[in-house]
Design a protein around this motif. Structure first.
Motif, PDB file in Angstrom:
ATOM      1  N   TRP A  56      -7.716 -26.917   7.509  1.00 35.00           N
ATOM      2  CA  TRP A  56      -9.354 -26.342   7.686  1.00 35.00           C
ATOM      3  C   TRP A  56      -9.363 -24.619   8.397  1.00 35.00           C
ATOM      4  O   TRP A  56      -8.311 -24.137   8.604  1.00 35.00           O
ATOM      5  CB  TRP A  56     -10.216 -27.460   8.602  1.00 35.00           C
ATOM      6  CG  TRP A  56      -9.177 -26.650   9.849  1.00 35.00           C
ATOM      7  CD1 TRP A  56      -7.986 -27.657  10.487  1.00 35.00           C
ATOM      8  CD2 TRP A  56     -10.082 -26.634  11.499  1.00 35.00           C
ATOM      9  NE1 TRP A  56      -8.284 -27.323  12.413  1.00 35.00           N
ATOM     10  CE2 TRP A  56      -9.698 -26.706  11.996  1.00 35.00           C
ATOM     11  CE3 TRP A  56     -11.895 -26.406  11.210  1.00 35.00           C
ATOM     12  CZ2 TRP A  56     -10.629 -27.054  13.644  1.00 35.00           C
ATOM     13  CZ3 TRP A  56     -12.202 -26.125  12.240  1.00 35.00           C
ATOM     14  CH2 TRP A  56     -12.070 -26.527  13.658  1.00 35.00           C
TER      15      TRP A  56
ATOM     16  N   HIS B 252     -16.616 -30.192  10.940  1.00 31.15           N
ATOM     17  CA  HIS B 252     -15.106 -28.377  11.377  1.00 31.15           C
ATOM     18  C   HIS B 252     -14.755 -30.272   9.854  1.00 31.15           C
ATOM     19  O   HIS B 252     -14.280 -30.807   9.940  1.00 31.15           O
ATOM     20  CB  HIS B 252     -14.475 -29.186  12.697  1.00 31.15           C
ATOM     21  CG  HIS B 252     -14.691 -28.519  13.458  1.00 31.15           C
ATOM     22  ND1 HIS B 252     -14.228 -29.444  14.923  1.00 31.15           N
ATOM     23  CD2 HIS B 252     -15.750 -27.612  14.054  1.00 31.15           C
ATOM     24  CE1 HIS B 252     -14.907 -28.448  15.819  1.00 31.15           C
ATOM     25  NE2 HIS B 252     -15.264 -27.255  15.058  1.00 31.15           N
TER      26      HIS B 252
ATOM     27  N   PRO C  56     -12.581 -29.748   5.924  1.00 35.37           N
ATOM     28  CA  PRO C  56     -11.373 -29.601   5.196  1.00 35.37           C
ATOM     29  C   PRO C  56     -11.438 -28.318   4.080  1.00 35.37           C
ATOM     30  O   PRO C  56     -12.595 -27.959   4.072  1.00 35.37           O
ATOM     31  CB  PRO C  56     -10.391 -30.377   5.229  1.00 35.37           C
ATOM     32  CG  PRO C  56     -11.408 -31.531   5.338  1.00 35.37           C
ATOM     33  CD  PRO C  56     -12.624 -30.620   6.050  1.00 35.37           C
ATOM     34  N   TYR C  57     -10.402 -27.634   4.309  1.00 35.66           N
ATOM     35  CA  TYR C  57     -10.442 -27.129   3.430  1.00 35.66           C
ATOM     36  C   TYR C  57     -11.037 -27.772   1.659  1.00 35.66           C
ATOM     37  O   TYR C  57     -10.469 -28.704   1.827  1.00 35.66           O
ATOM     38  CB  TYR C  57      -9.202 -26.275   2.865  1.00 35.66           C
ATOM     39  CG  TYR C  57      -9.214 -25.016   3.492  1.00 35.66           C
ATOM     40  CD1 TYR C  57      -9.866 -24.093   3.954  1.00 35.66           C
ATOM     41  CD2 TYR C  57      -7.930 -25.290   4.720  1.00 35.66           C
ATOM     42  CE1 TYR C  57      -9.488 -23.025   4.992  1.00 35.66           C
ATOM     43  CE2 TYR C  57      -7.531 -24.026   5.180  1.00 35.66           C
ATOM     44  CZ  TYR C  57      -8.769 -22.553   5.330  1.00 35.66           C
ATOM     45  OH  TYR C  57      -8.197 -21.662   6.231  1.00 35.66           O
TER      46      TYR C  57
END
Length: 176
Positions: free
Chosen positions: A5, A59, A61-62
């Motif tokens: 992330w 938040h 993740p990619y």
């Protein structure tokens, strides 16, 4: 952080609350970039606060993180998610990984990830040049995502890429 992330943008937001003059992540070319803008204690506190709030819905993740880890699992890799964090953030880290369906076998939180480079470790993916260099010195396959703080070090025994899909291709091409 900065592997599964985009931690640096969240850290930048947090550091701007301490000092509005801090430069953005594009200017973070050295690990001590914040020293003239905040104390070491303020810097560490900002990082720890983010880690303790890891499972915050902001938040994420990619986009390719889930497929990256799934691809490794499909090729029978044992995945240790290692992070430079305090043990107090284990629950938040675990919840975040589960919430986003990110496959892993083990979580390792410590200020010294290099202890994992012993027998049984074959691949290291990280954004920190010193971690990647230590892994490369051990003869491990090393790779990570490219950032301003590591892009000039990519010829030190490891390869950097713009996304995790390319990292996984590199790993698979060099490990099978």
């Amino acid at each position: 952080d900065n592997t599964l992330w985009h931690f640096c943008d969240v850290l930048y937001e947090r550091l701007r609350k301490i000092n509005k003059a801090i430069p953005g992540p594009a200017k973070w070319v050295e690990w001590d970039f914040g020293e003239e803008y905040c104390s070491k204690e303020e810097f560490i506190r900002a990082i720890n606060e983010i880690h303790l709030d890891q499972d915050n819905k902001k938040h994420v993740p990619y986009s390719e993180s889930r497929d990256f880890l799934r691809t490794l699992k499909e090729h029978n890799f044992y995945i240790v998610v290692a992070s430079h964090r305090t043990p107090e953030s284990i629950e938040q880290t675990h919840r975040w990984l589960i919430k986003h369906d990110l496959m892993f076998d083990e979580i390792y939180l410590s200020h010294d990830k290099t202890v994992l480079f012993e027998e049984g470790c074959h691949i290291v993916v990280d954004d920190a040049p010193y971690i990647l260099e230590k892994a490369a010195e051990k003869g491990l396959i090393t790779s990570g995502l490219m950032f301003p703080w590591n892009k000039h070090n990519g010829n030190n025994g490891y390869r950097l890429f713009n996304n995790l899909t390319k990292v996984s291709r590199y790993i698979l091409n060099h490990s099978l």
